[in-house]
Scaffold this motif. Sequence first.
Motif, PDB file in Angstrom:
ATOM      1  N   ALA A 118       0.822  -1.209   0.000  1.00 31.24           N
ATOM      2  CA  ALA A 118       0.000   0.000   0.000  1.00 31.24           C
ATOM      3  C   ALA A 118       0.857   1.261   0.000  1.00 31.24           C
ATOM      4  O   ALA A 118       0.612   2.188  -0.779  1.00 31.24           O
ATOM      5  N   ASP A 119       1.862   1.308   0.860  1.00 30.07           N
ATOM      6  CA  ASP A 119       2.709   2.497   0.964  1.00 30.07           C
ATOM      7  C   ASP A 119       3.481   2.787  -0.316  1.00 30.07           C
ATOM      8  O   ASP A 119       3.739   3.942  -0.648  1.00 30.07           O
ATOM      9  N   ASN A 120       3.869   1.737  -1.036  1.00 27.99           N
ATOM     10  CA  ASN A 120       4.659   1.906  -2.255  1.00 27.99           C
ATOM     11  C   ASN A 120       3.830   1.820  -3.532  1.00 27.99           C
ATOM     12  O   ASN A 120       4.383   1.873  -4.630  1.00 27.99           O
ATOM     13  N   GLU A 121       2.512   1.640  -3.362  1.00 28.62           N
ATOM     14  CA  GLU A 121       1.584   1.552  -4.492  1.00 28.62           C
ATOM     15  C   GLU A 121       2.040   0.518  -5.523  1.00 28.62           C
ATOM     16  O   GLU A 121       2.140   0.786  -6.716  1.00 28.62           O
ATOM     17  N   ILE A 122       2.349  -0.680  -5.012  1.00 26.12           N
ATOM     18  CA  ILE A 122       2.753  -1.788  -5.877  1.00 26.12           C
ATOM     19  C   ILE A 122       1.790  -2.950  -5.701  1.00 26.12           C
ATOM     20  O   ILE A 122       1.029  -2.990  -4.741  1.00 26.12           O
ATOM     21  N   LYS A 123       1.820  -3.881  -6.646  1.00 24.74           N
ATOM     22  CA  LYS A 123       0.849  -4.969  -6.654  1.00 24.74           C
ATOM     23  C   LYS A 123       1.394  -6.308  -6.189  1.00 24.74           C
ATOM     24  O   LYS A 123       0.629  -7.232  -5.945  1.00 24.74           O
ATOM     25  N   ARG A 124       2.716  -6.427  -6.066  1.00 22.41           N
ATOM     26  CA  ARG A 124       3.302  -7.714  -5.717  1.00 22.41           C
ATOM     27  C   ARG A 124       4.649  -7.498  -5.053  1.00 22.41           C
ATOM     28  O   ARG A 124       5.297  -6.480  -5.291  1.00 22.41           O
ATOM     29  N   ALA A 125       5.042  -8.465  -4.240  1.00 23.10           N
ATOM     30  CA  ALA A 125       6.349  -8.422  -3.574  1.00 23.10           C
ATOM     31  C   ALA A 125       7.017  -9.780  -3.712  1.00 23.10           C
ATOM     32  O   ALA A 125       6.512 -10.779  -3.182  1.00 23.10           O
ATOM     33  N   PRO A 126       8.134  -9.834  -4.410  1.00 25.51           N
ATOM     34  CA  PRO A 126       8.879 -11.088  -4.465  1.00 25.51           C
ATOM     35  C   PRO A 126       9.384 -11.466  -3.071  1.00 25.51           C
ATOM     36  O   PRO A 126       9.757 -10.602  -2.277  1.00 25.51           O
ATOM     37  N   VAL A 127       9.379 -12.757  -2.779  1.00 20.90           N
ATOM     38  CA  VAL A 127       9.889 -13.273  -1.516  1.00 20.90           C
ATOM     39  C   VAL A 127      11.273 -13.850  -1.822  1.00 20.90           C
ATOM     40  O   VAL A 127      11.413 -14.688  -2.715  1.00 20.90           O
ATOM     41  N   VAL A 128      12.273 -13.369  -1.083  1.00 17.21           N
ATOM     42  CA  VAL A 128      13.650 -13.794  -1.339  1.00 17.21           C
ATOM     43  C   VAL A 128      14.269 -14.411  -0.088  1.00 17.21           C
ATOM     44  O   VAL A 128      13.864 -14.113   1.030  1.00 17.21           O
ATOM     45  N   ASP A 129      15.279 -15.266  -0.320  1.00 20.75           N
ATOM     46  CA  ASP A 129      16.022 -15.836   0.802  1.00 20.75           C
ATOM     47  C   ASP A 129      17.189 -14.911   1.158  1.00 20.75           C
ATOM     48  O   ASP A 129      17.325 -13.821   0.596  1.00 20.75           O
ATOM     49  N   GLN A 130      18.048 -15.354   2.053  1.00 19.48           N
ATOM     50  CA  GLN A 130      19.164 -14.524   2.539  1.00 19.48           C
ATOM     51  C   GLN A 130      20.126 -14.115   1.429  1.00 19.48           C
ATOM     52  O   GLN A 130      20.760 -13.065   1.501  1.00 19.48           O
ATOM     53  N   GLU A 131      20.249 -14.925   0.392  1.00 18.87           N
ATOM     54  CA  GLU A 131      21.172 -14.631  -0.713  1.00 18.87           C
ATOM     55  C   GLU A 131      20.535 -13.802  -1.812  1.00 18.87           C
ATOM     56  O   GLU A 131      21.164 -13.512  -2.824  1.00 18.87           O
ATOM     57  N   GLY A 132      19.259 -13.449  -1.646  1.00 15.57           N
ATOM     58  CA  GLY A 132      18.568 -12.674  -2.677  1.00 15.57           C
ATOM     59  C   GLY A 132      17.963 -13.521  -3.775  1.00 15.57           C
ATOM     60  O   GLY A 132      17.554 -13.004  -4.816  1.00 15.57           O
ATOM     61  N   ASN A 133      17.901 -14.827  -3.552  1.00  9.33           N
ATOM     62  CA  ASN A 133      17.294 -15.725  -4.532  1.00  9.33           C
ATOM     63  C   ASN A 133      15.781 -15.735  -4.364  1.00  9.33           C
ATOM     64  O   ASN A 133      15.269 -15.764  -3.244  1.00  9.33           O
ATOM     65  N   LEU A 134      15.079 -15.753  -5.461  1.00  9.30           N
ATOM     66  CA  LEU A 134      13.616 -15.766  -5.468  1.00  9.30           C
ATOM     67  C   LEU A 134      13.095 -17.111  -4.984  1.00  9.30           C
ATOM     68  O   LEU A 134      13.487 -18.154  -5.508  1.00  9.30           O
ATOM     69  N   ILE A 135      12.203 -17.084  -3.988  1.00  8.80           N
ATOM     70  CA  ILE A 135      11.603 -18.333  -3.503  1.00  8.80           C
ATOM     71  C   ILE A 135      10.078 -18.311  -3.608  1.00  8.80           C
ATOM     72  O   ILE A 135       9.424 -19.324  -3.391  1.00  8.80           O
ATOM     73  N   GLY A 136       9.498 -17.158  -3.947  1.00  8.44           N
ATOM     74  CA  GLY A 136       8.047 -17.050  -4.072  1.00  8.44           C
ATOM     75  C   GLY A 136       7.650 -15.615  -4.359  1.00  8.44           C
ATOM     76  O   GLY A 136       8.497 -14.745  -4.550  1.00  8.44           O
ATOM     77  N   ILE A 137       6.347 -15.384  -4.382  1.00  5.94           N
ATOM     78  CA  ILE A 137       5.835 -14.032  -4.605  1.00  5.94           C
ATOM     79  C   ILE A 137       4.504 -13.892  -3.870  1.00  5.94           C
ATOM     80  O   ILE A 137       3.728 -14.855  -3.799  1.00  5.94           O
ATOM     81  N   VAL A 138       4.282 -12.726  -3.299  1.00  5.38           N
ATOM     82  CA  VAL A 138       3.007 -12.426  -2.644  1.00  5.38           C
ATOM     83  C   VAL A 138       2.378 -11.268  -3.398  1.00  5.38           C
ATOM     84  O   VAL A 138       2.990 -10.214  -3.559  1.00  5.38           O
ATOM     85  N   SER A 139       1.160 -11.490  -3.868  1.00  9.62           N
ATOM     86  CA  SER A 139       0.443 -10.448  -4.599  1.00  9.62           C
ATOM     87  C   SER A 139      -0.696  -9.910  -3.735  1.00  9.62           C
ATOM     88  O   SER A 139      -1.025 -10.476  -2.694  1.00  9.62           O
ATOM     89  N   ARG A 140      -1.294  -8.845  -4.198  1.00 10.74           N
ATOM     90  CA  ARG A 140      -2.466  -8.307  -3.508  1.00 10.74           C
ATOM     91  C   ARG A 140      -3.547  -9.382  -3.413  1.00 10.74           C
ATOM     92  O   ARG A 140      -4.233  -9.508  -2.418  1.00 10.74           O
ATOM     93  N   GLY A 141      -3.691 -10.166  -4.470  1.00  9.07           N
ATOM     94  CA  GLY A 141      -4.687 -11.239  -4.484  1.00  9.07           C
ATOM     95  C   GLY A 141      -4.451 -12.265  -3.394  1.00  9.07           C
ATOM     96  O   GLY A 141      -5.401 -12.765  -2.782  1.00  9.07           O
ATOM     97  N   ASP A 142      -3.182 -12.592  -3.135  1.00  4.48           N
ATOM     98  CA  ASP A 142      -2.862 -13.534  -2.063  1.00  4.48           C
ATOM     99  C   ASP A 142      -3.304 -12.982  -0.714  1.00  4.48           C
ATOM    100  O   ASP A 142      -3.810 -13.725   0.136  1.00  4.48           O
ATOM    101  N   ILE A 143      -3.114 -11.697  -0.518  1.00  3.39           N
ATOM    102  CA  ILE A 143      -3.514 -11.076   0.744  1.00  3.39           C
ATOM    103  C   ILE A 143      -5.036 -11.048   0.866  1.00  3.39           C
ATOM    104  O   ILE A 143      -5.588 -11.351   1.934  1.00  3.39           O
ATOM    105  N   ILE A 144      -5.724 -10.744  -0.222  1.00  3.91           N
ATOM    106  CA  ILE A 144      -7.194 -10.744  -0.214  1.00  3.91           C
ATOM    107  C   ILE A 144      -7.711 -12.148   0.085  1.00  3.91           C
ATOM    108  O   ILE A 144      -8.649 -12.315   0.880  1.00  3.91           O
ATOM    109  N   ASP A 145      -7.100 -13.168  -0.527  1.00  3.85           N
ATOM    110  CA  ASP A 145      -7.494 -14.558  -0.249  1.00  3.85           C
ATOM    111  C   ASP A 145      -7.341 -14.864   1.239  1.00  3.85           C
ATOM    112  O   ASP A 145      -8.204 -15.481   1.847  1.00  3.85           O
ATOM    113  N   TYR A 146      -6.226 -14.443   1.835  1.00  2.24           N
ATOM    114  CA  TYR A 146      -5.981 -14.677   3.258  1.00  2.24           C
ATOM    115  C   TYR A 146      -7.046 -13.963   4.113  1.00  2.24           C
ATOM    116  O   TYR A 146      -7.587 -14.545   5.044  1.00  2.24           O
ATOM    117  N   LEU A 147      -7.329 -12.704   3.774  1.00  2.00           N
ATOM    118  CA  LEU A 147      -8.302 -11.945   4.543  1.00  2.00           C
ATOM    119  C   LEU A 147      -9.717 -12.503   4.442  1.00  2.00           C
ATOM    120  O   LEU A 147     -10.529 -12.354   5.344  1.00  2.00           O
TER     121      LEU A 147
END
Length: 149
Positions: A118-147
């Motif tokens: 919300a603060d950055n007006e973006i639709k998705r956030a990649p999930v990364v591990d300690q080395e910066g490798n992509l392990i998943g993604i969380v979108s607005r839709g994922d949050i709506i599903d959770y809510l």
Amino acid sequence: MKTAVEIMTEDVITVTPETGVKEVAKILSENKISGVPVVDEQELVGIVSDSDLIRQGKKLELPNYIYLLDSILYLESFKKFEEEFKKMVGAKVKDVMEREVHTVTSDATVEDIATMLADNEIKRAPVVDQEGNLIGIVSRGDIIDYLSE
């Protein structure tokens, strides 16, 4: 409160910096998504969204300038114009992608992720591990599903 690892999409559609812009448009359209992470090997190097692709269709606006004593003085940032121009004519993902990506770690809470999106007006956030490798993604839709659970 759940964390990123509990609500993220693990099977993430990705592209490389060398992927063609038309191919990305096709991927977004066919998968009904609005953006994809850009990875080099497994390392996250950027993100490309539908708004990055839409820039290619917009009208080019030249910066205002004045001509004074055989010199051109730009009244606006010429560097900004150059960056926009490169994105408009880019043929590869590396030409149009956003390099500064807002990411989260697997232990980020849904509340923290929602706030960041919300603060950055973006639709998705990649999930990364300690080395910066992509392990998943969380979108607005994922949050709506959770809510909605």
